[in-house]
Design an enzyme around this catalytic site. Structure first.
Site, PDB file in Angstrom:
ATOM      1  N   GLU A 199       0.900  -1.148   0.071  1.00  0.00           N
ATOM      2  CA  GLU A 199      -0.003  -0.134   0.021  1.00  0.00           C
ATOM      3  C   GLU A 199       0.594   1.372   0.179  1.00  0.00           C
ATOM      4  O   GLU A 199       0.673   2.013   0.786  1.00  0.00           O
ATOM      5  CB  GLU A 199      -0.909  -0.037   0.990  1.00  0.00           C
ATOM      6  CG  GLU A 199      -1.865  -1.239   1.200  1.00  0.00           C
ATOM      7  CD  GLU A 199      -2.877  -1.529   2.438  1.00  0.00           C
ATOM      8  OE1 GLU A 199      -2.752  -0.845   3.296  1.00  0.00           O
ATOM      9  OE2 GLU A 199      -3.383  -2.694   2.457  1.00  0.00           O
TER      10      GLU A 199
ATOM     11  N   GLU B  49      -6.774 -10.285  -1.710  1.00  0.00           N
ATOM     12  CA  GLU B  49      -7.265 -10.200  -0.284  1.00  0.00           C
ATOM     13  C   GLU B  49      -8.914 -10.165  -0.576  1.00  0.00           C
ATOM     14  O   GLU B  49      -9.419  -9.053  -0.446  1.00  0.00           O
ATOM     15  CB  GLU B  49      -6.730  -8.916   0.310  1.00  0.00           C
ATOM     16  CG  GLU B  49      -5.449  -8.944   0.782  1.00  0.00           C
ATOM     17  CD  GLU B  49      -4.880  -8.014   1.748  1.00  0.00           C
ATOM     18  OE1 GLU B  49      -5.592  -7.116   2.342  1.00  0.00           O
ATOM     19  OE2 GLU B  49      -3.479  -7.752   1.757  1.00  0.00           O
TER      20      GLU B  49
HETATM   21  O1  9MR Z   1      -7.483  -8.473   8.226  1.00  0.00           O
HETATM   22  C1  9MR Z   1      -6.657  -7.699   8.738  1.00  0.00           C
HETATM   23  C2  9MR Z   1      -7.436  -7.307  10.194  1.00  0.00           C
HETATM   24  O2  9MR Z   1      -7.518  -8.371  10.981  1.00  0.00           O
HETATM   25  C3  9MR Z   1      -6.438  -6.466  10.962  1.00  0.00           C
HETATM   26  O3  9MR Z   1      -7.046  -5.803  11.935  1.00  0.00           O
HETATM   27  C4  9MR Z   1      -6.081  -5.235  10.159  1.00  0.00           C
HETATM   28  C5  9MR Z   1      -4.706  -4.331  10.541  1.00  0.00           C
HETATM   29  O4  9MR Z   1      -3.781  -5.137  10.600  1.00  0.00           O
HETATM   30  O5  9MR Z   1      -5.590  -5.730   8.790  1.00  0.00           O
HETATM   31  C6  9MR Z   1      -6.279  -6.513   8.264  1.00  0.00           C
HETATM   32  O6  9MR Z   1      -5.607  -6.949   6.941  1.00  0.00           O
HETATM   33  C7  9MR Z   1      -5.233  -5.771   5.966  1.00  0.00           C
HETATM   34  C8  9MR Z   1      -4.217  -6.405   5.255  1.00  0.00           C
HETATM   35  O7  9MR Z   1      -3.155  -6.668   6.158  1.00  0.00           O
HETATM   36  C9  9MR Z   1      -3.764  -5.197   4.380  1.00  0.00           C
HETATM   37  N1  9MR Z   1      -4.613  -4.942   3.331  1.00  0.00           N
HETATM   38  C10 9MR Z   1      -5.782  -4.574   4.061  1.00  0.00           C
HETATM   39  C11 9MR Z   1      -6.323  -5.409   4.690  1.00  0.00           C
HETATM   40  C12 9MR Z   1      -7.713  -5.210   5.659  1.00  0.00           C
HETATM   41  O8  9MR Z   1      -7.431  -3.928   6.295  1.00  0.00           O
END
Ligand code: 9MR
Length: 376
Positions: free
Chosen positions: A160, A265
């Site tokens: 990102e 994702e």
């Molecule tokens: O699914 C993840 C969630 O459980 C966490 O709280 C969050 C913060 O760490 O991250 C989520 O996953 C993210 C991913 O790592 C990167 N892209 C966006 C995803 C959704 O926020």
């Protein structure tokens, strides 16, 4: 006679368990149907890697041949203090992936979010110098990637880095190092495990701004001779974003740079959002209002149908371009596991994944299996 009594139950047990194996082999399976197209991946959490979530585990084994670390490898978890790493959860994740013979994705090395608070600043909270940050990045990446050398198929090296308009996201990494932090991260990851695949991963990739920026970045990395194997297009979707055609344009543009594409994702919210493209920035949050949580009990059939139809449109797109896609990963096993239930508004009930809260497949699963068979 006595021997017979003793051995009969054992025979019976062996017979029954062999029946179970045969039955499992014949159960419809996404990973089996999609063989030769792309890997079918899923993000897993601690309850799954510790095998406490047995119903989730059953689905993972049946349908998926790739796993991604949903949270356990983020820097705040794995490297909470400058001189302290904590590999408890990540070791379990990697061992889990190996046990079930999955392709393992390490997620993620350099990300502004869930970043350990010490990473980019000194004791007074001021940004560290360029030299110090490069050294810290190098140590972090060498230690984490080095620990799992030879065991992880590939890493989301940078996550990102861009805004919708294609400008660089103004993270601490960018503030201190400018755009150099991206090639440096890829270079360090490659030094630590020369055989690991390396990926760039981002959301809202259907935006022209991001598309052009990512194409430019991949082209620059390649021109410098730096390894990058794939672009991960996070599939955090809404019912009105992205437009499939624009998503397809980005997919083709990335493939055109000579890398593989991964859809990394996937989830699709059915809940109302305050804007058309809300992205996936964990920092975006709104206050809970009842009208923003319209399906607290169940999804009406017509709504579920619309969701399945739209998800099918995307899977058909992935199948159409399966020669360019190496992996498609959903962001969680069942609706109950999804981060979407708490983002961007806490405490809602969302329905974004392929399996429902009772671990039952949604119609989309059957639709994917049918489409694959039709195209074979
Ligand atoms: O699914 C993840 C969630 O459980 C966490 O709280 C969050 C913060 O760490 O991250 C989520 O996953 C993210 C991913 O790592 C990167 N892209 C966006 C995803 C959704 O926020």
């Amino acid at each position: 006679m006595r021997i017979y009594y003793l051995t009969f139950p054992l025979f019976l047990l062996a017979f029954l368990s062999s029946c179970k194996t045969v039955e499992n082999e014949h159960q419809p399976s996404l990973k089996t149907s999609l063989k030769g197209k792309f890997l079918m991946g899923v993000a897993v959490n601690d309850a799954q890697t510790s095998e406490q979530d047995t119903a989730g585990l059953r689905l993972i084994k049946q349908h998926f041949n790739a796993v991604a670390a949903e949270n356990c490898m983020k820097s705040e978890v794995i490297h909470p203090e400058e001189n302290r790493y904590d590999f408890t959860r990540s070791d379990r994740f990697v061992a889990f992936g190996e046990k079930y013979k999955m392709a393992i994705t390490g997620h993620t090395l350099i990300w502004h979010s869930q970043l350990s608070p010490w990473f980019c600043v000194d004791k007074e909270g001021k940004n560290v110098s360029r030299e110090v940050l490069i050294e810290r990045m190098k140590n972090h990446i060498h230690t984490v990637v080095g620990r799992y050398k030879g065991r992880i198929q590939g890493w989301d090296v940078v996550n990102e880095a861009f805004e919708d308009d294609g400008s660089y996201r103004k993270t601490k990494f960018y503030e201190i190092l400018g755009e150099d932090y991206i090639p440096l991260a890829f270079q360090f990851a490659h030094e630590a495990d020369p055989n690991a695949e390396l990926y760039y991963n981002d959301y809202s990739m259907a935006h022209k701004g991001r598309r052009d920026a990512v194409v430019r970045m991949v082209t620059q990395l390649k021109a410098k001779g730096i390894r990058i194997d794939a672009v991960g297009m996070q599939g955090h979707m809404q019912m009105d974003f992205p437009v499939a055609k624009e998503f397809e344009k980005s997919l083709l543009a990335f493939a055109n740079t000579g890398v593989q594409v991964m859809i990394t994702e996937i989830d699709m919210t059915i809940l109302p959002t305050s804007k058309q493209n809300i992205g996936a920035d964990v920092g975006t949050n709104f206050e809970y209002k009842k009208e923003m949580n319209p399906y607290p009990d169940a999804l009406p059939d017509s709504v579920a149908q619309a969701w399945n139809t739209r998800m099918e449109e995307f899977f058909n797109l992935f199948l159409k371009h399966s020669d360019k896609i190496s992996r498609v990963t959903v962001w969680g096993v069942t609706d109950a596991d999804s981060w979407r239930n708490d983002w961007p508004i806490r405490g809602r009930k969302d329905y974004p994944l392929l399996f429902d809260r009772n671990h039952q497949p949604k119609p989309i699963v059957e639709a994917i299996l049918k489409s694959v068979n039709k195209n074979n």
